[in-house]
Write a protein that holds these residues in place. Structure first.
Motif, PDB file in Angstrom:
ATOM      1  N   GLU A  95       0.864  -1.187   0.000  1.00 61.21           N
ATOM      2  CA  GLU A  95       0.000   0.000   0.000  1.00 61.21           C
ATOM      3  C   GLU A  95       0.895   1.229   0.000  1.00 61.21           C
ATOM      4  O   GLU A  95       2.103   1.115   0.206  1.00 61.21           O
ATOM      5  CB  GLU A  95      -0.899   0.013   1.245  1.00 61.21           C
ATOM      6  N   HIS A  96       0.311   2.415  -0.209  1.00 58.76           N
ATOM      7  CA  HIS A  96       1.096   3.643  -0.079  1.00 58.76           C
ATOM      8  C   HIS A  96       1.842   3.599   1.257  1.00 58.76           C
ATOM      9  O   HIS A  96       1.238   3.266   2.290  1.00 58.76           O
ATOM     10  CB  HIS A  96       0.198   4.890  -0.079  1.00 58.76           C
ATOM     11  N   ALA A  97       3.110   3.962   1.240  1.00 56.83           N
ATOM     12  CA  ALA A  97       3.910   3.917   2.471  1.00 56.83           C
ATOM     13  C   ALA A  97       3.286   4.789   3.560  1.00 56.83           C
ATOM     14  O   ALA A  97       3.147   4.362   4.709  1.00 56.83           O
ATOM     15  CB  ALA A  97       5.345   4.342   2.184  1.00 56.83           C
ATOM     16  N   GLU A  98       2.889   5.996   3.194  1.00 57.10           N
ATOM     17  CA  GLU A  98       2.303   6.916   4.181  1.00 57.10           C
ATOM     18  C   GLU A  98       0.998   6.361   4.753  1.00 57.10           C
ATOM     19  O   GLU A  98       0.760   6.426   5.957  1.00 57.10           O
ATOM     20  CB  GLU A  98       2.069   8.269   3.517  1.00 57.10           C
ATOM     21  N   CYS A  99       0.159   5.805   3.905  1.00 56.57           N
ATOM     22  CA  CYS A  99      -1.119   5.235   4.356  1.00 56.57           C
ATOM     23  C   CYS A  99      -0.892   4.026   5.248  1.00 56.57           C
ATOM     24  O   CYS A  99      -1.516   3.900   6.314  1.00 56.57           O
ATOM     25  CB  CYS A  99      -1.965   4.819   3.155  1.00 56.57           C
ATOM     26  N   LEU A 100      -0.007   3.139   4.812  1.00 59.89           N
ATOM     27  CA  LEU A 100       0.238   1.923   5.572  1.00 59.89           C
ATOM     28  C   LEU A 100       0.904   2.226   6.910  1.00 59.89           C
ATOM     29  O   LEU A 100       0.572   1.617   7.929  1.00 59.89           O
ATOM     30  CB  LEU A 100       1.084   0.949   4.756  1.00 59.89           C
ATOM     31  N   ASP A 101       1.814   3.197   6.928  1.00 60.53           N
ATOM     32  CA  ASP A 101       2.457   3.580   8.187  1.00 60.53           C
ATOM     33  C   ASP A 101       1.414   4.038   9.202  1.00 60.53           C
ATOM     34  O   ASP A 101       1.427   3.629  10.359  1.00 60.53           O
ATOM     35  CB  ASP A 101       3.477   4.692   7.970  1.00 60.53           C
ATOM     36  N   GLN A 102       0.501   4.885   8.739  1.00 59.02           N
ATOM     37  CA  GLN A 102      -0.556   5.391   9.624  1.00 59.02           C
ATOM     38  C   GLN A 102      -1.448   4.238  10.093  1.00 59.02           C
ATOM     39  O   GLN A 102      -1.800   4.151  11.272  1.00 59.02           O
ATOM     40  CB  GLN A 102      -1.374   6.453   8.893  1.00 59.02           C
ATOM     41  N   TRP A 103      -1.797   3.342   9.192  1.00 60.61           N
ATOM     42  CA  TRP A 103      -2.622   2.176   9.520  1.00 60.61           C
ATOM     43  C   TRP A 103      -1.934   1.315  10.567  1.00 60.61           C
ATOM     44  O   TRP A 103      -2.540   0.898  11.557  1.00 60.61           O
ATOM     45  CB  TRP A 103      -2.897   1.373   8.254  1.00 60.61           C
ATOM     46  N   LEU A 104      -0.637   1.030  10.353  1.00 62.52           N
ATOM     47  CA  LEU A 104       0.093   0.122  11.235  1.00 62.52           C
ATOM     48  C   LEU A 104       0.348   0.705  12.621  1.00 62.52           C
ATOM     49  O   LEU A 104       0.571  -0.033  13.574  1.00 62.52           O
ATOM     50  CB  LEU A 104       1.411  -0.305  10.586  1.00 62.52           C
ATOM     51  N   ARG A 105       0.315   2.007  12.748  1.00 60.60           N
ATOM     52  CA  ARG A 105       0.469   2.609  14.075  1.00 60.60           C
ATOM     53  C   ARG A 105      -0.751   2.318  14.951  1.00 60.60           C
ATOM     54  O   ARG A 105      -0.680   2.362  16.171  1.00 60.60           O
ATOM     55  CB  ARG A 105       0.668   4.115  13.949  1.00 60.60           C
ATOM     56  N   VAL A 106      -1.878   1.998  14.320  1.00 58.53           N
ATOM     57  CA  VAL A 106      -3.114   1.697  15.036  1.00 58.53           C
ATOM     58  C   VAL A 106      -3.377   0.188  15.075  1.00 58.53           C
ATOM     59  O   VAL A 106      -3.786  -0.357  16.090  1.00 58.53           O
ATOM     60  CB  VAL A 106      -4.306   2.435  14.385  1.00 58.53           C
ATOM     61  N   ASN A 107      -3.157  -0.485  13.944  1.00 60.72           N
ATOM     62  CA  ASN A 107      -3.380  -1.937  13.822  1.00 60.72           C
ATOM     63  C   ASN A 107      -2.116  -2.577  13.286  1.00 60.72           C
ATOM     64  O   ASN A 107      -1.646  -2.174  12.229  1.00 60.72           O
ATOM     65  CB  ASN A 107      -4.508  -2.234  12.820  1.00 60.72           C
ATOM     66  N   LYS A 108      -1.613  -3.590  13.957  1.00 60.32           N
ATOM     67  CA  LYS A 108      -0.372  -4.203  13.503  1.00 60.32           C
ATOM     68  C   LYS A 108      -0.612  -5.352  12.532  1.00 60.32           C
ATOM     69  O   LYS A 108       0.158  -6.298  12.453  1.00 60.32           O
ATOM     70  CB  LYS A 108       0.468  -4.665  14.685  1.00 60.32           C
ATOM     71  N   CYS A 109      -1.687  -5.257  11.772  1.00 61.11           N
ATOM     72  CA  CYS A 109      -1.986  -6.308  10.804  1.00 61.11           C
ATOM     73  C   CYS A 109      -2.266  -5.716   9.429  1.00 61.11           C
ATOM     74  O   CYS A 109      -2.591  -4.544   9.284  1.00 61.11           O
ATOM     75  CB  CYS A 109      -3.171  -7.143  11.276  1.00 61.11           C
ATOM     76  N   CYS A 110      -2.133  -6.552   8.429  1.00 56.03           N
ATOM     77  CA  CYS A 110      -2.392  -6.158   7.043  1.00 56.03           C
ATOM     78  C   CYS A 110      -3.858  -5.752   6.888  1.00 56.03           C
ATOM     79  O   CYS A 110      -4.749  -6.463   7.363  1.00 56.03           O
ATOM     80  CB  CYS A 110      -2.061  -7.334   6.121  1.00 56.03           C
ATOM     81  N   PRO A 111      -4.134  -4.640   6.202  1.00 56.39           N
ATOM     82  CA  PRO A 111      -5.527  -4.219   6.017  1.00 56.39           C
ATOM     83  C   PRO A 111      -6.305  -5.150   5.082  1.00 56.39           C
ATOM     84  O   PRO A 111      -7.529  -5.108   5.056  1.00 56.39           O
ATOM     85  CB  PRO A 111      -5.418  -2.813   5.428  1.00 56.39           C
ATOM     86  N   ILE A 112      -5.608  -6.005   4.348  1.00 55.81           N
ATOM     87  CA  ILE A 112      -6.286  -6.897   3.413  1.00 55.81           C
ATOM     88  C   ILE A 112      -6.497  -8.293   3.997  1.00 55.81           C
ATOM     89  O   ILE A 112      -7.616  -8.788   4.067  1.00 55.81           O
ATOM     90  CB  ILE A 112      -5.498  -6.988   2.096  1.00 55.81           C
ATOM     91  N   CYS A 113      -5.405  -8.930   4.459  1.00 57.06           N
ATOM     92  CA  CYS A 113      -5.511 -10.327   4.898  1.00 57.06           C
ATOM     93  C   CYS A 113      -5.373 -10.509   6.400  1.00 57.06           C
ATOM     94  O   CYS A 113      -5.476 -11.630   6.899  1.00 57.06           O
ATOM     95  CB  CYS A 113      -4.485 -11.193   4.176  1.00 57.06           C
ATOM     96  N   LYS A 114      -5.106  -9.421   7.140  1.00 54.08           N
ATOM     97  CA  LYS A 114      -4.995  -9.428   8.595  1.00 54.08           C
ATOM     98  C   LYS A 114      -3.755 -10.145   9.130  1.00 54.08           C
ATOM     99  O   LYS A 114      -3.668 -10.439  10.310  1.00 54.08           O
ATOM    100  CB  LYS A 114      -6.255 -10.000   9.270  1.00 54.08           C
ATOM    101  N   ALA A 115      -2.776 -10.427   8.268  1.00 58.16           N
ATOM    102  CA  ALA A 115      -1.515 -11.014   8.740  1.00 58.16           C
ATOM    103  C   ALA A 115      -0.778  -9.973   9.578  1.00 58.16           C
ATOM    104  O   ALA A 115      -0.719  -8.797   9.207  1.00 58.16           O
ATOM    105  CB  ALA A 115      -0.656 -11.446   7.545  1.00 58.16           C
ATOM    106  N   GLU A 116      -0.214 -10.397  10.709  1.00 57.91           N
ATOM    107  CA  GLU A 116       0.458  -9.467  11.615  1.00 57.91           C
ATOM    108  C   GLU A 116       1.864  -9.107  11.166  1.00 57.91           C
ATOM    109  O   GLU A 116       2.555  -9.920  10.571  1.00 57.91           O
ATOM    110  CB  GLU A 116       0.546 -10.069  13.020  1.00 57.91           C
ATOM    111  N   VAL A 117       2.259  -7.875  11.494  1.00 56.47           N
ATOM    112  CA  VAL A 117       3.633  -7.440  11.297  1.00 56.47           C
ATOM    113  C   VAL A 117       4.422  -7.995  12.476  1.00 56.47           C
ATOM    114  O   VAL A 117       4.039  -7.781  13.635  1.00 56.47           O
ATOM    115  CB  VAL A 117       3.730  -5.904  11.281  1.00 56.47           C
ATOM    116  N   PRO A 118       5.508  -8.718  12.223  1.00 53.35           N
ATOM    117  CA  PRO A 118       6.270  -9.265  13.355  1.00 53.35           C
ATOM    118  C   PRO A 118       6.904  -8.145  14.194  1.00 53.35           C
ATOM    119  O   PRO A 118       7.334  -7.139  13.668  1.00 53.35           O
ATOM    120  CB  PRO A 118       7.344 -10.128  12.693  1.00 53.35           C
ATOM    121  N   ALA A 119       6.923  -8.366  15.482  1.00 54.39           N
ATOM    122  CA  ALA A 119       7.534  -7.392  16.412  1.00 54.39           C
ATOM    123  C   ALA A 119       9.055  -7.503  16.314  1.00 54.39           C
ATOM    124  O   ALA A 119       9.593  -8.573  16.050  1.00 54.39           O
ATOM    125  CB  ALA A 119       7.072  -7.675  17.827  1.00 54.39           C
TER     126      ALA A 119
END
Length: 120
Positions: A95-119
């Motif tokens: 996704e757009h880097a700026e959009c995804l960064d903002q999304w990930l600050r609130v949810n640590k998962c992919c907006p499409i498939c819900k896979a988590e970003v590893p810590a």
């Protein structure tokens, strides 16, 4: 000060019945006090975890067969331009880097498939 009833019935308390200590029995004021006492819990990814994700242009992402990218960002719904910076998730959605960064600050998962970003 508002008295917050115990959360577990084994702790005692002054609520009656089987729901003793249940948040469903709390007044609005009690719930607000409980929120103040507990505080906010972040469900987002850390800045380090976000920064560790691959960042490329849309054109480069589109040319890489391993990256799963659409013609528009699923977060802002804007069409991608070739020189747009996109961030690639571990699941290979981008996704757009700026959009995804903002999304990930609130949810640590992919907006499409819900896979988590590893810590990190």
């Amino acid at each position: 000060m508002v008295r917050v009833p115990p959360l577990c019935s084994s702790q005692g308390g002054d609520l009656d019945g089987d729901e003793q200590g249940s948040p469903t029995q709390y007044s609005y004021e009690t719930l607000m006090q409980l929120g103040d006492n507990v505080g906010a819990v972040s469900r987002g990814a850390s800045e380090d975890a976000i920064g560790a994700l691959l960042t490329v242009t849309y054109k480069a992402a589109r040319e890489q067969l391993a990256v799963n990218i659409d013609t528009k960002c699923s977060i802002c719904q804007e069409e991608f331009e070739d020189d747009d910076e996109v961030r690639v998730m571990p699941c290979k959605h981008a996704e757009h880097a700026e959009c995804l960064d903002q999304w990930l600050r609130v949810n640590k998962c992919c907006p499409i498939c819900k896979a988590e970003v590893p810590a990190l």
